[in-house]
Design an enzyme around this catalytic site. Structure first.
Site, PDB file in Angstrom:
ATOM      1  N   ASN A 245       0.841  -1.209   0.000  1.00 53.19           N
ATOM      2  CA  ASN A 245       0.000   0.000   0.000  1.00 53.19           C
ATOM      3  C   ASN A 245       0.873   1.255   0.000  1.00 53.19           C
ATOM      4  O   ASN A 245       1.796   1.383   0.795  1.00 53.19           O
ATOM      5  CB  ASN A 245      -0.860   0.031   1.266  1.00 53.19           C
ATOM      6  CG  ASN A 245      -1.498  -1.293   1.546  1.00 53.19           C
ATOM      7  OD1 ASN A 245      -2.240  -1.808   0.727  1.00 53.19           O
ATOM      8  ND2 ASN A 245      -1.173  -1.880   2.695  1.00 53.19           N
TER       9      ASN A 245
ATOM     10  N   HIS B 129      11.360  -5.467  -1.339  1.00 49.90           N
ATOM     11  CA  HIS B 129      10.367  -5.807  -2.362  1.00 49.90           C
ATOM     12  C   HIS B 129       9.190  -4.818  -2.308  1.00 49.90           C
ATOM     13  O   HIS B 129       8.786  -4.252  -3.321  1.00 49.90           O
ATOM     14  CB  HIS B 129       9.895  -7.245  -2.117  1.00 49.90           C
ATOM     15  CG  HIS B 129       8.803  -7.732  -3.008  1.00 49.90           C
ATOM     16  ND1 HIS B 129       9.008  -8.639  -4.019  1.00 49.90           N
ATOM     17  CD2 HIS B 129       7.472  -7.435  -3.038  1.00 49.90           C
ATOM     18  CE1 HIS B 129       7.868  -8.885  -4.630  1.00 49.90           C
ATOM     19  NE2 HIS B 129       6.911  -8.165  -4.055  1.00 49.90           N
ATOM     20  N   GLU B 130       8.670  -4.598  -1.104  1.00 51.42           N
ATOM     21  CA  GLU B 130       7.502  -3.711  -0.992  1.00 51.42           C
ATOM     22  C   GLU B 130       7.880  -2.266  -1.339  1.00 51.42           C
ATOM     23  O   GLU B 130       7.070  -1.523  -1.890  1.00 51.42           O
ATOM     24  CB  GLU B 130       6.874  -3.786   0.405  1.00 51.42           C
ATOM     25  CG  GLU B 130       6.467  -5.184   0.873  1.00 51.42           C
ATOM     26  CD  GLU B 130       5.667  -6.003  -0.140  1.00 51.42           C
ATOM     27  OE1 GLU B 130       4.989  -5.403  -1.000  1.00 51.42           O
ATOM     28  OE2 GLU B 130       5.746  -7.247  -0.090  1.00 51.42           O
TER      29      GLU B 130
ATOM     30  N   HIS C 176       7.946  -1.762  -4.997  1.00 50.31           N
ATOM     31  CA  HIS C 176       6.587  -1.581  -5.512  1.00 50.31           C
ATOM     32  C   HIS C 176       6.144  -0.112  -5.473  1.00 50.31           C
ATOM     33  O   HIS C 176       5.235   0.261  -6.204  1.00 50.31           O
ATOM     34  CB  HIS C 176       5.591  -2.358  -4.657  1.00 50.31           C
ATOM     35  CG  HIS C 176       5.386  -3.790  -5.071  1.00 50.31           C
ATOM     36  ND1 HIS C 176       5.141  -4.174  -6.362  1.00 50.31           N
ATOM     37  CD2 HIS C 176       5.347  -4.934  -4.329  1.00 50.31           C
ATOM     38  CE1 HIS C 176       4.963  -5.495  -6.398  1.00 50.31           C
ATOM     39  NE2 HIS C 176       5.094  -5.982  -5.187  1.00 50.31           N
TER      40      HIS C 176
HETATM   41  N1  BES Z   1       1.535  -7.540  -3.644  1.00 46.45           N
HETATM   42  C1  BES Z   1       1.997  -8.611  -2.847  1.00 46.45           C
HETATM   43  C2  BES Z   1       1.034  -9.037  -1.775  1.00 46.45           C
HETATM   44  C3  BES Z   1      -0.126  -9.850  -2.262  1.00 46.45           C
HETATM   45  C4  BES Z   1       0.054 -11.144  -2.644  1.00 46.45           C
HETATM   46  C5  BES Z   1      -1.383  -9.311  -2.318  1.00 46.45           C
HETATM   47  C6  BES Z   1      -1.014 -11.878  -3.102  1.00 46.45           C
HETATM   48  C7  BES Z   1      -2.445 -10.037  -2.782  1.00 46.45           C
HETATM   49  C8  BES Z   1      -2.276 -11.326  -3.170  1.00 46.45           C
HETATM   50  C9  BES Z   1       3.305  -8.267  -2.169  1.00 46.45           C
HETATM   51  O1  BES Z   1       4.054  -7.301  -2.794  1.00 46.45           O
HETATM   52  C10 BES Z   1       4.149  -9.498  -2.155  1.00 46.45           C
HETATM   53  O2  BES Z   1       4.530  -9.934  -3.190  1.00 46.45           O
HETATM   54  N2  BES Z   1       4.439 -10.028  -0.987  1.00 46.45           N
HETATM   55  C11 BES Z   1       5.242 -11.209  -0.833  1.00 46.45           C
HETATM   56  C12 BES Z   1       6.570 -10.868  -0.249  1.00 46.45           C
HETATM   57  C13 BES Z   1       7.656 -10.642  -1.218  1.00 46.45           C
HETATM   58  C14 BES Z   1       9.010 -10.613  -0.593  1.00 46.45           C
HETATM   59  C15 BES Z   1       7.705 -11.538  -2.372  1.00 46.45           C
HETATM   60  C16 BES Z   1       4.520 -12.161   0.089  1.00 46.45           C
HETATM   61  O3  BES Z   1       3.402 -11.867   0.468  1.00 46.45           O
HETATM   62  O4  BES Z   1       5.098 -13.196   0.411  1.00 46.45           O
HETATM   63 ZN    ZN Z   2       5.002  -7.938  -4.498  1.00 44.47          ZN
END
Ligand code: BES
Ligand code: ZN
Length: 961
Positions: free
Chosen positions: A368, A400-401, A404
């Site tokens: 977010n 990672h975040e 984004h």
């Molecule tokens: N945008 C995703 C979170 C997400 C995942 C929202 C699936 C809705 C559905 C976030 O940026 C993400 O990828 N999070 C990963 C962590 C990252 C280090 C790869 C996670 O949730 O593991």
């Molecule tokens: Zn992500």
């Protein structure tokens, strides 16, 4: 890394320390396609399912072109009026776009003014939302918005009340109907119109929309709740009626209301805060133009730590008593924002950056804009009491975040099929920045064993899907958060960055950000920017990689110094049919020889022959930057196994991974794999060792149901491989050890324990005994999960009790997770059943349900017990983990993919034949394909492996008395 292999080659998204969330994908289903007149190339995600229609109950629904609800006045959603020049030239693409279920474009949102007030007694929230709209068709009287589980009290447009408010649950659309001419009248005086809706929503406990997250207050032990949001991909509509599509960007002014002692947070900084009638009203400044899935707000009892090194405030929030554990992430956030700003030449545009630890959270973290939310374990770090994996995971998630904030938040994919532009980039960028801050971690070496292998193992299944796959509906969208979007996406970027050079790549990427900021972009837009920056035909090369499923195996045939390379589609099941082998991928051969790497060789056709001056040493896919597997002759494998000193870490890692994959699929004999790793027992790099041990562990789990003398012999093989090195390195961890040494010690100690090496196991048991007798320093934090595992292998009720009490009263969250996973590792049926009973009685949070399951998946008693339990408790499971959340898919994969026979596969299929597989059909298809691949591997090489183990003295023939 984000995606990790559950032993056996199942890929899943790693959430928390985890491998959870979204395993994946798809089946093929050509006959249904033909029925609706689509060619296979235009398959939507649902249609990209494995050969077997897993369950046809809802598959028919997924083929509807749009929803027609007779109670409403018009088709709810259909992609009307799409007329961009590019798509008009590409009828397949146009068809895919036209089949998306989207809101009518007769209005578009400009601004939302949203007020929300959660009620912690009723677990509901009241909302007032005024949406300013641009009207594209003056003749309309109806306005369609997305909503789910929202109770509308009223709707008005310029003071005129709606005549009806009707919601269609299936399509998640509410139509607000106004008296004829209302919109037109409004437009006489105003350029836009404003619709105000008053509503009540549910502060739910399913971690989606505006929800309640339960926790125990540190000081009083009382149960408390945080009210927080998770909107991506399509749950903003649970929190407020909205136009919930990524390319309907608007600005947002958010107001939160609660009792004054609670903290209010949202994407932006505070504009004004007043207390009136015993309530606090916080209004935040308007956001920039952004997508609904990035909106966030939180009402909770929170404290924070801060870092002031960056231009704007950077904070980490947590519930009181835990905030001090946020300092690592706060410091890293400040550094990372500065680094990305500099790299892209674009400032982070918001006035603050908050990271918040949330007690119940379905993913690992959510980007977010300005208010990133995390699972507690993925943000708060007690470095002294954590494993190296945990430290690396927190670093990776934070970076990672933050990536984004540019890739996804500033420039957003136009539609969900471009999800890889968000997730592939965030994954690649987190490595890019991590490499800058922690060069010791050798992230680009780890990429080969981690991200690349995740991508290949999913994409090697018949049930994989292209990076860009048409998706239409919410339950399809959820399922593409998988190893294809993340790992294959990131691997593709790795390939391009090596091809163009990192500097040119970053230059092109920042031009792309610059051009599309505050807007939306498509994959083609990225290629255009990279082509402009490099002068190369990026589109021509890359289109195939994003639009076609799969990757090739390059077979290398030698005739003296003449080498012929031939490409074919690769399946881990080894059974590719001619019609599945039509794609010719553009392959950079990166041929490494004693003279260096030849980067100019590109295999575009089926075959190509080159002549080498000296063929004594060569290796294809130098530095392992390409997305493919290379198959050599037996002689060449032998030779390469003796040329380790000529190969880089990436090359050695790649060779181990390739030879293991080729053994699985039958391109080569498993003895080539066993020989290669045997020869490399003197290896120094922790990365190569990790690949060797992952591959062996994957083989062991494929052989898990084989007779005991065989599994014992495999263990003896592994023991022999690691024994000397692990004993040499030892398990004392001093501050003087560098990162690589620590990693190597941990990895070998773990492998030796798993192979039941007596010295190492004894040491682990002694540590545990001292630790549970009260010596809190007896187990080095870095190997605590390994020691716990060793104890579960020893087994027994007493040990179980000790681990259970550590789960209940842990010294750190890392310990809590390790203990929870270990509870699934005990083999005694009674103990397994006890662990399973904790999944539903409140002992284990829903967000963590997969963790003990992962423990069970590691041994055959657990595999069977878990699957029995899942069958028996299916209805309750499906209720607790709503399909939309995608956690159910993870559970299905963990509970089924441990099996290794076609018979088991048949039974699993039969079970799901009578169930709705909505929301996890891809995961199931993938799991079934994985079982096929394992069954074929064991059936093919069962005898070969026994002969090898016998010849080398690992197999003890049973003496029959
Ligand atoms: N945008 C995703 C979170 C997400 C995942 C929202 C699936 C809705 C559905 C976030 O940026 C993400 O990828 N999070 C990963 C962590 C990252 C280090 C790869 C996670 O949730 O593991
Ligand atoms: Zn992500």
């Amino acid at each position: 890394m984000m995606l990790t292999m559950i032993p056996n080659g199942i890929v899943s998204v790693k959430v928390a320390s985890r491998m959870v969330s979204k395993p994946l994908l798809t089946s093929k289903w050509t006959s249904s396609l033909r029925r609706i007149g689509l060619k296979p190339q235009t398959r939507t995600l649902h249609q990209w399912k494995s050969q077997q229609p897993v369950n046809t109950v809802n598959n028919n629904n997924s083929l509807r072109r749009f929803n027609w609800n007779p109670t409403l006045t018009r088709p709810l959603m259909t992609a009307t009026n799409h007329s961009c020049a590019k798509c008009n030239r590409d009828p397949e693409k146009l068809k895919a776009i036209m089949s998306r279920e989207i809101l009518p474009r007769n209005v578009t949102p400009l601004h939302y003014d949203l007020q929300v007030e959660p009620n912690f007694e009723t677990f509901k929230f009241d909302g007032v939302n005024t949406i300013e709209l641009k009207v594209n068709d003056e003749s309309i009287d109806d306005i369609s918005v997305n909503s789910i589980d929202i109770d509308f009290h009223s709707a008005s447009l310029g003071g005129v009340d709606a005549t009806s408010i009707k919601t269609d649950k299936e399509s998640q659309v509410t139509v607000l109907s106004f008296p004829k001419g209302t919109v037109k009248n409004q437009l006489k005086e105003n350029e836009s119109v404003k619709v105000t809706v008053k509503f009540t929503g549910i502060l739910n406990d399913t971690m989606a929309g505006f929800y309640r997250a339960k926790y125990q207050d540190k000081a009083t032990g009382k149960t408390k709740y945080m009210a927080t949001t998770q909107m991506e991909p399509t749950d903003a509509r649970r929190a407020f009626p909205c136009f919930d599509e990524p390319n309907l960007k608007a600005t947002f002014t958010i107001t939160l209301v609660s009792t004054p002692e609670l903290t209010h947070l949202s994407n932006m900084d505070v504009n004004k805060e007043i207390v009136r009638g015993g309530k606090k009203f916080t209004t935040f400044n308007p956001t920039p133009k952004m997508s609904t899935y990035l909106v966030a707000f939180i009402v909770a009892d929170l404290k924070y730590v801060e870092n002031k090194d960056f231009r704007i405030p950077v904070r980490v929030y947590a519930t009181p008593g835990e905030e001090h554990l946020g300092q690592y992430a706060a410091d890293l956030t400040a550094k990372t924002l500065a680094f990305f700003e500099k790299s892209f030449g674009i400032k982070y545009p918001l006035p603050k950056m908050d990271n918040v630890a949330i007690h119940e959270f379905s993913a690992g973290a959510m980007e977010n804009w300005g208010l990133v939310t995390y699972r507690v374990v993925d943000l708060l770090l007690d470095k002294e009491n954590s494993t190296l994996d945990r430290v690396q995971r927190v670093a990776e998630v934070v970076q990672h975040e933050l990536a984004h904030q540019w890739f996804g938040n500033l420039v957003t994919m136009d539609w969900w099929e471009g999800l890889w532009l968000n997730e592939g980039f965030a994954t690649w960028m987190s490595w890019y920045s991590c490499n800058e801050f922690e060069p010791e971690w050798k992230v680009w070496e780890q990429y080969v064993t981690d991200t690349l292998q995740s991508a290949l193992s999913l994409d090697a299944l018949r049930s994989s899907h292209p990076i860009e796959v048409p998706v239409k509906r919410a339950d399809e969208i959820n399922q593409i958060f998988d190893a294809i979007s993340y790992s294959k996406g990131a691997s593709l970027l790795r390939m391009i960055s090596v091809w163009l050079g990192e500097d040119v790549f970053i230059k092109g990427v920042s031009q792309y950000l610059q051009k599309f900021k505050y807007g939306n972009a498509k994959t083609e837009d990225l290629w255009d920017a990279l082509a402009a920056a490099s002068g190369k035909d990026v589109t021509g090369v890359m289109n195939i990689w994003t639009k076609k499923v799969g990757f090739p195996v390059i077979s290398v045939k030698e005739n003296g110094n003449e080498i012929t390379f031939t490409q074919n589609r690769y399946f881990s099941t080894g059974d590719v049919k001619p019609e599945e082998d039509q794609t010719l991928y553009p392959v950079f051969l990166a041929l490494k020889s004693k003279e260096g790497v030849n980067t100019s060789l590109e295999l575009k056709d089926r075959s190509m022959t080159v002549k080498l001056d000296d063929a004594d040493f060569f290796k294809v896919n130098g530095e392992q930057a390409g997305i493919y597997i290379t198959s050599y002759s037996d002689e060449r494998w032998k030779k390469l196994s003796q040329q380790a000193e000529l190969l880089s870490v990436e090359d050695r890692t790649g060779l181990v991974a390739d030879v293991k994959a080729l053994s699985t699929s039958g391109y080569t004999s498993t003895t080539n794999f066993l020989e290669l790793v045997s020869n490399w027992r003197g290896e120094k790099s922790f990365v190569v060792w990790e690949q060797i041990l992952n591959s062996i562990s994957s083989m062991k789990t494929t052989w898990i149901f084989e007779p005991k003398p065989v599994t014992d012999a495999l263990n003896a093989f592994a023991r022999d491989l690691v024994s000397k090195k692990s004993n040499e390195l030892g398990w004392d961890f001093t501050k003087d050890d560098d990162f690589a040494t620590q990693r190597l010690k941990v990895t070998l100690f773990g492998a030796a324990c798993a192979a039941r090496e007596p010295h190492v196991e004894k040491a682990a048991i002694e540590m545990f005994e001292k630790y549970s007798a009260g010596d809190k320093n007896a187990i080095p934090a870095l190997i605590k999960p390994i020691v716990f595992n060793a104890i579960a292998r020893v087994g027994g009720k007493d040990n179980y009790e000790k681990i259970f009490s550590m789960y209940k009263n842990p010294v750190s969250t890392d310990e809590k997770l390790s203990a929870l996973r270990t509870l699934g590792r005990f083999k005694e049926l009674e103990l397994l059943e006890r662990t399973l009973s904790y999944l539903f009685d409140g002992t284990v949070l829903n967000q963590d349900i997969y963790i003990p399951m992962q423990g069970m998946r590691a041994h055959k008693e657990g595999v069977q017990a878990l699957w029995n339990w899942v069958q028996k408790n299916w209805d309750e499971l499906a209720k607790r983990l709503p399909a939309g959340l995608s956690m159910l898919g993870s559970v299905v994969v963990i509970a089924t993919s441990g099996f290794t026979s076609l018979d088991a596969k048949k039974q699993i299929k039969q079970f799901f034949d009578t169930k709705s597989t909505k929301g996890f059909d891809q995961s199931l298809a993938q799991s079934l394909d994985t079982i096929t691949s394992k069954a074929q591997w064991v059936n093919k090489d069962r005898d070969v492996v026994i002969s090898y183990l016998r010849e080398h003295g690992y197999y003890k023939d049973q003496v029959i008395i």
